[in-house]
Design an enzyme around this catalytic site. Structure first.
Site, PDB file in Angstrom:
ATOM      1  N   ASN A 108       1.257  -0.233   5.753  1.00 39.78           N
ATOM      2  CA  ASN A 108       1.654  -0.942   4.540  1.00 39.78           C
ATOM      3  C   ASN A 108       2.411  -2.181   4.984  1.00 39.78           C
ATOM      4  O   ASN A 108       3.426  -2.062   5.658  1.00 39.78           O
ATOM      5  CB  ASN A 108       2.568  -0.043   3.692  1.00 39.78           C
ATOM      6  CG  ASN A 108       3.229  -0.813   2.556  1.00 39.78           C
ATOM      7  OD1 ASN A 108       2.655  -1.765   2.035  1.00 39.78           O
ATOM      8  ND2 ASN A 108       4.423  -0.406   2.180  1.00 39.78           N
ATOM      9  N   GLY A 109       1.903  -3.366   4.649  1.00 33.04           N
ATOM     10  CA  GLY A 109       2.593  -4.600   5.037  1.00 33.04           C
ATOM     11  C   GLY A 109       1.610  -5.652   5.483  1.00 33.04           C
ATOM     12  O   GLY A 109       0.410  -5.554   5.214  1.00 33.04           O
ATOM     13  N   GLU A 114       8.782 -11.833 -22.133  1.00 30.64           N
ATOM     14  CA  GLU A 114       8.501 -10.465 -21.691  1.00 30.64           C
ATOM     15  C   GLU A 114       7.374  -9.847 -22.526  1.00 30.64           C
ATOM     16  O   GLU A 114       6.477  -9.192 -21.991  1.00 30.64           O
ATOM     17  CB  GLU A 114       9.789  -9.625 -21.748  1.00 30.64           C
ATOM     18  CG  GLU A 114       9.624  -8.174 -21.333  1.00 30.64           C
ATOM     19  CD  GLU A 114       9.030  -7.974 -19.944  1.00 30.64           C
ATOM     20  OE1 GLU A 114       8.897  -8.942 -19.183  1.00 30.64           O
ATOM     21  OE2 GLU A 114       8.652  -6.831 -19.632  1.00 30.64           O
ATOM     22  N   CYS A 159       0.864  -1.170   0.000  1.00 29.92           N
ATOM     23  CA  CYS A 159       0.000   0.000   0.000  1.00 29.92           C
ATOM     24  C   CYS A 159       0.906   1.227   0.000  1.00 29.92           C
ATOM     25  O   CYS A 159       2.123   1.100   0.063  1.00 29.92           O
ATOM     26  CB  CYS A 159      -0.860   0.001   1.239  1.00 29.92           C
ATOM     27  SG  CYS A 159      -1.719  -1.561   1.445  1.00 29.92           S
ATOM     28  N   ARG A 161       0.970   2.080  -5.974  1.00 27.33           N
ATOM     29  CA  ARG A 161       1.259   1.035  -4.992  1.00 27.33           C
ATOM     30  C   ARG A 161       0.023   0.214  -4.618  1.00 27.33           C
ATOM     31  O   ARG A 161       0.107  -0.749  -3.858  1.00 27.33           O
ATOM     32  CB  ARG A 161       1.838   1.658  -3.717  1.00 27.33           C
ATOM     33  CG  ARG A 161       3.122   2.420  -3.944  1.00 27.33           C
ATOM     34  CD  ARG A 161       3.632   2.982  -2.652  1.00 27.33           C
ATOM     35  NE  ARG A 161       4.051   1.921  -1.748  1.00 27.33           N
ATOM     36  CZ  ARG A 161       5.230   1.342  -1.765  1.00 27.33           C
ATOM     37  NH1 ARG A 161       6.133   1.717  -2.647  1.00 27.33           N
ATOM     38  NH2 ARG A 161       5.523   0.394  -0.912  1.00 27.33           N
ATOM     39  N   LYS A 204       2.361  -1.902  -8.410  1.00 27.23           N
ATOM     40  CA  LYS A 204       3.716  -1.674  -8.917  1.00 27.23           C
ATOM     41  C   LYS A 204       4.759  -2.397  -8.087  1.00 27.23           C
ATOM     42  O   LYS A 204       5.716  -2.942  -8.603  1.00 27.23           O
ATOM     43  CB  LYS A 204       3.987  -0.162  -8.912  1.00 27.23           C
ATOM     44  CG  LYS A 204       5.361   0.232  -9.433  1.00 27.23           C
ATOM     45  CD  LYS A 204       5.462  -0.013 -10.913  1.00 27.23           C
ATOM     46  CE  LYS A 204       6.811   0.369 -11.485  1.00 27.23           C
ATOM     47  NZ  LYS A 204       7.007  -0.299 -12.791  1.00 27.23           N
ATOM     48  N   TRP A 263      -3.712  -1.760  -1.341  1.00 28.26           N
ATOM     49  CA  TRP A 263      -3.760  -2.957  -2.163  1.00 28.26           C
ATOM     50  C   TRP A 263      -4.140  -4.071  -1.198  1.00 28.26           C
ATOM     51  O   TRP A 263      -3.367  -4.449  -0.328  1.00 28.26           O
ATOM     52  CB  TRP A 263      -2.404  -3.233  -2.795  1.00 28.26           C
ATOM     53  CG  TRP A 263      -2.433  -4.315  -3.830  1.00 28.26           C
ATOM     54  CD1 TRP A 263      -2.853  -4.201  -5.127  1.00 28.26           C
ATOM     55  CD2 TRP A 263      -2.028  -5.673  -3.659  1.00 28.26           C
ATOM     56  NE1 TRP A 263      -2.735  -5.411  -5.759  1.00 28.26           N
ATOM     57  CE2 TRP A 263      -2.240  -6.330  -4.901  1.00 28.26           C
ATOM     58  CE3 TRP A 263      -1.516  -6.403  -2.592  1.00 28.26           C
ATOM     59  CZ2 TRP A 263      -1.951  -7.672  -5.099  1.00 28.26           C
ATOM     60  CZ3 TRP A 263      -1.227  -7.745  -2.783  1.00 28.26           C
ATOM     61  CH2 TRP A 263      -1.445  -8.360  -4.030  1.00 28.26           C
ATOM     62  N   LYS A 296       3.859  -8.587 -20.872  1.00 28.90           N
ATOM     63  CA  LYS A 296       3.428  -7.187 -21.047  1.00 28.90           C
ATOM     64  C   LYS A 296       2.005  -7.143 -21.586  1.00 28.90           C
ATOM     65  O   LYS A 296       1.158  -6.408 -21.106  1.00 28.90           O
ATOM     66  CB  LYS A 296       4.406  -6.528 -22.025  1.00 28.90           C
ATOM     67  CG  LYS A 296       4.680  -5.109 -21.863  1.00 28.90           C
ATOM     68  CD  LYS A 296       5.705  -4.748 -20.814  1.00 28.90           C
ATOM     69  CE  LYS A 296       5.582  -5.454 -19.533  1.00 28.90           C
ATOM     70  NZ  LYS A 296       6.545  -5.244 -18.526  1.00 28.90           N
ATOM     71  N   HIS A 351       4.671 -29.755 -29.262  1.00 22.55           N
ATOM     72  CA  HIS A 351       4.553 -30.808 -28.248  1.00 22.55           C
ATOM     73  C   HIS A 351       3.269 -30.645 -27.446  1.00 22.55           C
ATOM     74  O   HIS A 351       3.186 -31.125 -26.318  1.00 22.55           O
ATOM     75  CB  HIS A 351       5.798 -30.813 -27.350  1.00 22.55           C
ATOM     76  CG  HIS A 351       7.021 -31.184 -28.122  1.00 22.55           C
ATOM     77  ND1 HIS A 351       7.332 -32.491 -28.467  1.00 22.55           N
ATOM     78  CD2 HIS A 351       7.994 -30.418 -28.696  1.00 22.55           C
ATOM     79  CE1 HIS A 351       8.441 -32.516 -29.184  1.00 22.55           C
ATOM     80  NE2 HIS A 351       8.862 -31.260 -29.341  1.00 22.55           N
ATOM     81  N   GLU A 409      -0.668  -8.526 -18.921  1.00 18.00           N
ATOM     82  CA  GLU A 409      -0.892  -7.778 -17.679  1.00 18.00           C
ATOM     83  C   GLU A 409      -1.684  -6.495 -17.913  1.00 18.00           C
ATOM     84  O   GLU A 409      -2.437  -6.074 -17.046  1.00 18.00           O
ATOM     85  CB  GLU A 409       0.411  -7.517 -16.920  1.00 18.00           C
ATOM     86  CG  GLU A 409       1.345  -6.502 -17.512  1.00 18.00           C
ATOM     87  CD  GLU A 409       2.582  -6.269 -16.642  1.00 18.00           C
ATOM     88  OE1 GLU A 409       2.482  -6.315 -15.415  1.00 18.00           O
ATOM     89  OE2 GLU A 409       3.653  -6.028 -17.217  1.00 18.00           O
TER      90      GLU A 409
END
Ligand code: M6R
Length: 610
Positions: free
Chosen positions: A99-100, A483, A2, A27, A605, A75, A487, A506, A490
């Site tokens: 935050n945590g 990558e 957060c 965040r 982020k 978050w 990208k 396969h 997401e």
């Protein structure tokens, strides 16, 4: 993961807190809230959803005039995103933001409930509020109360706190989560990250593990373990990021701005490191690599993909074995780390929980740990034995772009430095690689001309209603595909998978049907023909193939439907050149599908929980 802010000064606190939260929304953005010291006590407003919901509620609710307060952007971890689970949380005289994660919150909550305390939310954070309030009642001293409460908490936190009967002070504490204290004139600030304080001050302290800060209008005091005043021992730092750099600079999204910044960020990562010539490359940062026999690269997400590209280059040019791990796997897999090994942690934020844990595990096993990091002074940067900063500047969009290319550039310089030290490369070839790196900002700029951008946008426009997309490539192009695929999914929510081109048949080729887009990347001459064979296989099943290749490797036009032509450069640096169109293609796909590019759903982020 957060964002927290705090303020005490002479200005309108609500405005300053909201401004700080706006800059920290990357965040987390499940909810937002603030607490203000009004004339009649503490006023709290908090709302589920984006900051704009909180702003609307504040407008409607007529908040009091206040010059001190705290704020939060969430978050969600414990407890669904809801008004009630939003921060701040209050218990008695204590109101706080966090935050945590408090790992032992269930047992703490049970003990507190036995003492008659009533909880209103499902969060772990509310436990901290009750605990501090409990000890404040017992001791009457806020610092002692915070210290005693934190002694009971297991987990990670950055906290900002106010006490209803102490209107002239704001407190903050930290364990395992980032926290800075901005120092102004007659006003002081708390924030999870520097952009939140930059428009007010450039001077700041980093709060370290277990430290507590006490802010008044006139100053800041910092206390270490046991309550010792350590303010005089702390270094006041000055941020050299400007506010402009943390803003969008005229682009519709941070991601597009950051894509366009890549020629500049690559120049910042590369050019100064060549100032003392090829033989001085990275010597200041890594003076002695002679005892290293094996490297372990550990990271998450895109940073891990950068690691895969680093692995290819280091093994190819320096002939040094490299293993790449996902940090969340590494930390629980009892990795074999022996003398001669070194661990490289890659992280833009320097705060990713699993990467921090991997670093600590590696250190506890006694092997050297090097870090490739963007955020100066972050936990990983501070705790690693050696740091190679990527100097990409603040990256705000959740989807990393400029930090990724700068991470790969640093890894390529490392490959070159190790190859030279180990004598596994001829002088002539080393000079060619050095020149390709030095020219990279220019080569990348050539992928971002208006004409090329229009082409990426045109190709992306076909994805508006598509469901699946596959990326194929071999060797370093497979890592490039990983990558490109991450990208795309997401930010555009379009399902996509990256496959080693030879592996597709396969199993996964059964998903390739008429009209399914397949992006085929070819930047390596040695495997170009093999990948062309795989392209033919998917085209035979109706795939619409977009070939991404440098001019000299574009095959006959009957083996692709569309092509993204990359500027020619040494194949050593081609993955960096090739990823820029893939980033831009993902960006325009997200735009055409109406997605919130900078703040994709469910993501944040900086992932500071495991
Ligand atoms: O801050 P870090 O580099 O440690 O973050 C690692 C990943 O969370 C990050 O790269 C993530 O995969 C990005 N969303 C990718 O765009």
């Amino acid at each position: 993961m957060c964002g927290i802010v705090g303020y005490i000064g002479k200005s309108e606190a609500a405005e300053i807190l909201l401004d700080g939260l706006r800059r920290l929304e990357y965040r987390g953005y499940d909810s937002a809230g603030i607490a203000l010291f009004g004339r009649d006590g503490i006023f709290v407003e908090k709302k589920r959803g984006r900051l704009s919901n909180l702003e609307a509620a504040l407008k409607a609710g007529n908040p009091p005039h206040a010059t001190a307060g705290i704020g939060h952007t969430r978050w969600a971890t414990h407890g669904e995103p809801s008004d009630i689970n939003s921060h701040p949380h209050t218990s008695g005289r204590v109101t706080l933001v966090h935050n945590g994660i408090i790992e032992n919150y269930m047992s703490l909550r049970r003990s507190l409930e036995e003492l008659g305390r009533q909880f209103v939310s499902q969060t772990d954070t509310e436990t901290a509020a009750h605990l501090i309030d409990y000890y404040y009642g017992e001791t009457g001293n806020p610092l002692t109360a915070i210290t005693l409460a934190l002694g009971k908490i297991r987990g990670s936190y950055a906290l900002a706190m106010i006490f209803s009967d102490i209107p002239d002070k704001v407190y903050a504490a930290r364990c395992d989560n980032p926290l800075v204290i901005g120092v102004g004139r007659g006003e002081n600030f708390i924030a999870s990250d520097i952009p939140a304080i930059l428009s007010h001050t450039r001077d700041y302290y980093i709060i370290e593990e277990q430290e507590i800060a006490e802010l008044t209008r006139g100053g800041v005091k910092i206390y270490g373990l046991g309550g010792r005043d350590i303010t005089a021992e702390k270094q006041l730092l000055t941020a050299d990021w400007d506010v402009e750099a943390a803003e969008k600079g005229g682009y519709p999204h941070f991601m597009l701005k950051e894509i366009h910044e890549q020629p500049r960020s690559l120049a910042a990562a590369i050019l100064p490191r060549f100032e003392s010539g090829l033989d001085g490359l990275l010597h200041d940062e890594l003076p002695d690599t002679s005892g290293i026999k094996r490297l372990h690269i550990v990271a998450c997400g895109s940073a891990m993909h950068a690691g895969l590209l680093g692995e290819s280059a280091i093994e190819k040019y320096a002939r040094l074995p490299v293993e790449v791990y996902i940090a969340s796997e590494f930390r629980y897999n009892d990795p074999i780390l022996v003398e001669g090994d070194a661990v490289i942690i890659i992280s833009q934020s320097g705060e990713t929980a699993d990467s921090v844990a991997a670093l600590r595990l590696a250190k506890s096993r006694g092997v050297p740990v090097w870090a490739i990091v963007n955020v100066v002074g972050s936990t990983i940067a501070r705790e690693a034995d050696r740091v190679l900063y990527i100097w990409a500047g603040p990256e705000i969009a959740v989807a990393t772009t400029k930090a990724f290319t700068a991470q790969v550039a640093v890894l390529y310089m490392l490959a070159l430095r190790l190859a030279l030290a180990r004598g596994t490369i001829s002088r002539g070839r080393a000079e060619e690689l050095g020149k390709a790196l030095l020219k990279l900002p220019e080569t990348v700029a050539a992928t971002l001309t208006d004409e090329r951008i229009a082409e990426y946008q045109r190709l992306a426009s076909f994805n508006q209603n598509k469901h699946d997309l596959f990326f194929i490539g071999r060797g370093q192009d497979y890592a490039l595909c990983c990558e490109g695929s991450l990208k795309l999914k997401e930010i555009s929510y379009m399902h996509s998978e990256a496959y080693a081109a030879g592996e597709l048949k396969h199993g996964t080729i059964s998903l390739v049907t008429e009209g399914v887009p397949v992006i085929a990347c070819i930047t390596t001459e040695g495997v170009a023909e093999k990948t062309v064979n795989n392209i033919k296989e998917v085209r035979a099943r109706g795939a619409h193939v977009i070939l991404v290749a440098k001019d000299s490797l574009i095959c006959e036009s009957d083996c692709y439907d569309d092509a993204i032509r990359l500027p020619d450069a040494d194949e050593f640096v081609m993955p960096i050149v090739g990823v820029v169109p893939l980033q831009t293609y993902a960006y325009y796909t997200a735009v055409v599908r109406g997605c919130d590019v900078d703040k994709p759903r469910n993501l944040a982020k900086s992932v500071t929980v495991e």
